[in-house]
Write a protein that holds these residues in place. Structure first.
Motif, PDB file in Angstrom:
ATOM      1  N   ASP A   1      -7.541  -0.144   4.636  1.00  0.00           N
ATOM      2  CA  ASP A   1      -8.722  -0.752   3.541  1.00  0.00           C
ATOM      3  C   ASP A   1      -8.299  -2.187   2.956  1.00  0.00           C
ATOM      4  O   ASP A   1      -9.180  -3.035   2.895  1.00  0.00           O
ATOM      5  CB  ASP A   1      -8.925   0.208   2.622  1.00  0.00           C
ATOM      6  N   ASP A   2      -7.250  -2.378   2.371  1.00  0.00           N
ATOM      7  CA  ASP A   2      -6.376  -3.262   1.823  1.00  0.00           C
ATOM      8  C   ASP A   2      -6.606  -4.584   2.886  1.00  0.00           C
ATOM      9  O   ASP A   2      -6.871  -5.512   2.679  1.00  0.00           O
ATOM     10  CB  ASP A   2      -5.162  -3.313   1.299  1.00  0.00           C
TER      11      ASP A   2
ATOM     12  N   SER B   1       0.688  -1.297  -0.051  1.00  0.00           N
ATOM     13  CA  SER B   1       0.114  -0.027  -0.052  1.00  0.00           C
ATOM     14  C   SER B   1       0.868   1.271   0.068  1.00  0.00           C
ATOM     15  O   SER B   1       1.888   1.280   0.599  1.00  0.00           O
ATOM     16  CB  SER B   1      -0.691   0.053   1.173  1.00  0.00           C
ATOM     17  N   SER B   2       0.420   2.248  -0.686  1.00  0.00           N
ATOM     18  CA  SER B   2       1.046   3.764  -0.656  1.00  0.00           C
ATOM     19  C   SER B   2       0.861   4.637   0.472  1.00  0.00           C
ATOM     20  O   SER B   2       1.363   5.590   0.815  1.00  0.00           O
ATOM     21  CB  SER B   2       0.759   4.337  -2.043  1.00  0.00           C
ATOM     22  N   SER B   3      -0.125   4.315   1.373  1.00  0.00           N
ATOM     23  CA  SER B   3      -0.706   5.184   2.647  1.00  0.00           C
ATOM     24  C   SER B   3      -1.010   4.105   3.558  1.00  0.00           C
ATOM     25  O   SER B   3      -1.621   3.023   3.472  1.00  0.00           O
ATOM     26  CB  SER B   3      -1.578   6.153   2.316  1.00  0.00           C
ATOM     27  N   TYR B   4      -0.976   4.705   4.669  1.00  0.00           N
ATOM     28  CA  TYR B   4      -1.662   3.964   5.823  1.00  0.00           C
ATOM     29  C   TYR B   4      -3.215   3.724   5.675  1.00  0.00           C
ATOM     30  O   TYR B   4      -3.397   2.598   5.964  1.00  0.00           O
ATOM     31  CB  TYR B   4      -1.485   4.691   7.500  1.00  0.00           C
ATOM     32  N   ASN B   5      -3.895   4.732   5.228  1.00  0.00           N
ATOM     33  CA  ASN B   5      -5.448   4.353   5.180  1.00  0.00           C
ATOM     34  C   ASN B   5      -5.549   3.510   4.123  1.00  0.00           C
ATOM     35  O   ASN B   5      -6.475   2.489   4.104  1.00  0.00           O
ATOM     36  CB  ASN B   5      -5.987   5.947   4.672  1.00  0.00           C
ATOM     37  N   THR B   6      -4.941   3.325   2.950  1.00  0.00           N
ATOM     38  CA  THR B   6      -4.997   2.467   1.879  1.00  0.00           C
ATOM     39  C   THR B   6      -4.601   0.979   2.468  1.00  0.00           C
ATOM     40  O   THR B   6      -5.401   0.124   2.106  1.00  0.00           O
ATOM     41  CB  THR B   6      -3.923   2.584   0.733  1.00  0.00           C
ATOM     42  N   PHE B   7      -3.849   1.043   3.219  1.00  0.00           N
ATOM     43  CA  PHE B   7      -3.284  -0.273   4.001  1.00  0.00           C
ATOM     44  C   PHE B   7      -4.563  -0.939   4.833  1.00  0.00           C
ATOM     45  O   PHE B   7      -4.751  -1.827   4.617  1.00  0.00           O
ATOM     46  CB  PHE B   7      -2.054  -0.208   4.753  1.00  0.00           C
TER      47      PHE B   7
ATOM     48  N   TYR C   1       3.695   7.265   7.511  1.00  0.00           N
ATOM     49  CA  TYR C   1       3.154   5.863   7.166  1.00  0.00           C
ATOM     50  C   TYR C   1       3.850   4.942   7.925  1.00  0.00           C
ATOM     51  O   TYR C   1       3.033   3.895   8.462  1.00  0.00           O
ATOM     52  CB  TYR C   1       3.153   6.005   5.787  1.00  0.00           C
TER      53      TYR C   1
ATOM     54  N   ASN D   1       7.597   4.168   0.979  1.00  0.00           N
ATOM     55  CA  ASN D   1       6.650   5.562   0.637  1.00  0.00           C
ATOM     56  C   ASN D   1       6.357   6.306   1.916  1.00  0.00           C
ATOM     57  O   ASN D   1       5.729   7.529   1.723  1.00  0.00           O
ATOM     58  CB  ASN D   1       5.285   4.808   0.332  1.00  0.00           C
TER      59      ASN D   1
ATOM     60  N   ASN E   1       3.041  12.208   6.324  1.00  0.00           N
ATOM     61  CA  ASN E   1       2.054  11.224   6.590  1.00  0.00           C
ATOM     62  C   ASN E   1       2.505  10.294   7.696  1.00  0.00           C
ATOM     63  O   ASN E   1       1.738   9.430   8.428  1.00  0.00           O
ATOM     64  CB  ASN E   1       1.123  10.538   5.547  1.00  0.00           C
TER      65      ASN E   1
END
Length: 167
Positions: free
Chosen positions: A50-51, A42-48, A136, A129, A134
């Protein structure tokens, strides 16, 4: 090891391991959780997050028998369904593997074997990243620390845990 793979026990019938009684008593005796972090790039914590929700939901879906288990109480089933339906908050997600091992031990009356592969992939991508805006890597490190410590360090539902990575 998997209690759910009894139909595949024949695969060992012509191997030398079949002669080792000390090992063979463990065949098909345990609930097994296998999780691989290889695709959580993932490219960000929030994306991680969600994934991870999607991925851990798939893992929980492999154990649908727990939803109707008489061994789980009402609150166990609420947590199970929150994780499975991807509505769990981050605090519950951090303990998701611990919860799953507890639920499996309750249902099967046997401790769990946990296999975690490529645990370091999300951390590697967080490091690559990371930037000062952020944080991350720091956020993800905390998430993973809690995830692994709850399931591996103080988990009385765990028979064995194996954690592998390439870093």
């Amino acid at each position: 090891f998997s209690i759910n793979e009894k139909e595949n026990a024949y695969l060992f019938s012509k191997l030398n391991i079949i002669n080792n009684n000390a090992l063979m008593i463990h065949q098909n005796q345990y609930p097994v959780i296998f999780i691989s972090f290889k695709d959580l790039k993932s490219s960000s914590y929030n994306t991680f997050i969600d994934d991870f929700k999607v991925y851990i939901s798939k893992i929980f879906s492999q154990f649908d028998e727990l939803q109707n288990s008489d061994s789980l109480d009402y609150f166990d089933k609420i947590i199970f369904n929150q994780i499975k339906t991807m509505t769990a908050n981050v605090s519950i997600l951090k303990s998701s593997l611990h919860y799953l091992s507890i639920f499996l031990e309750k249902h099967y009356s046997n401790k769990v074997i946990l296999l975690i592969d490529e645990y370091d992939v999300p951390l590697q991508y967080a490091y690559i990243n990371d930037n000062s805006f952020n944080g991350y890597y720091d956020q993800l490190s905390e998430f993973m620390r809690v995830l692994f410590s709850t399931v591996l360090e103080t988990n009385t539902s765990l028979e064995k845990g194996i954690l592998t990575g390439c870093l």
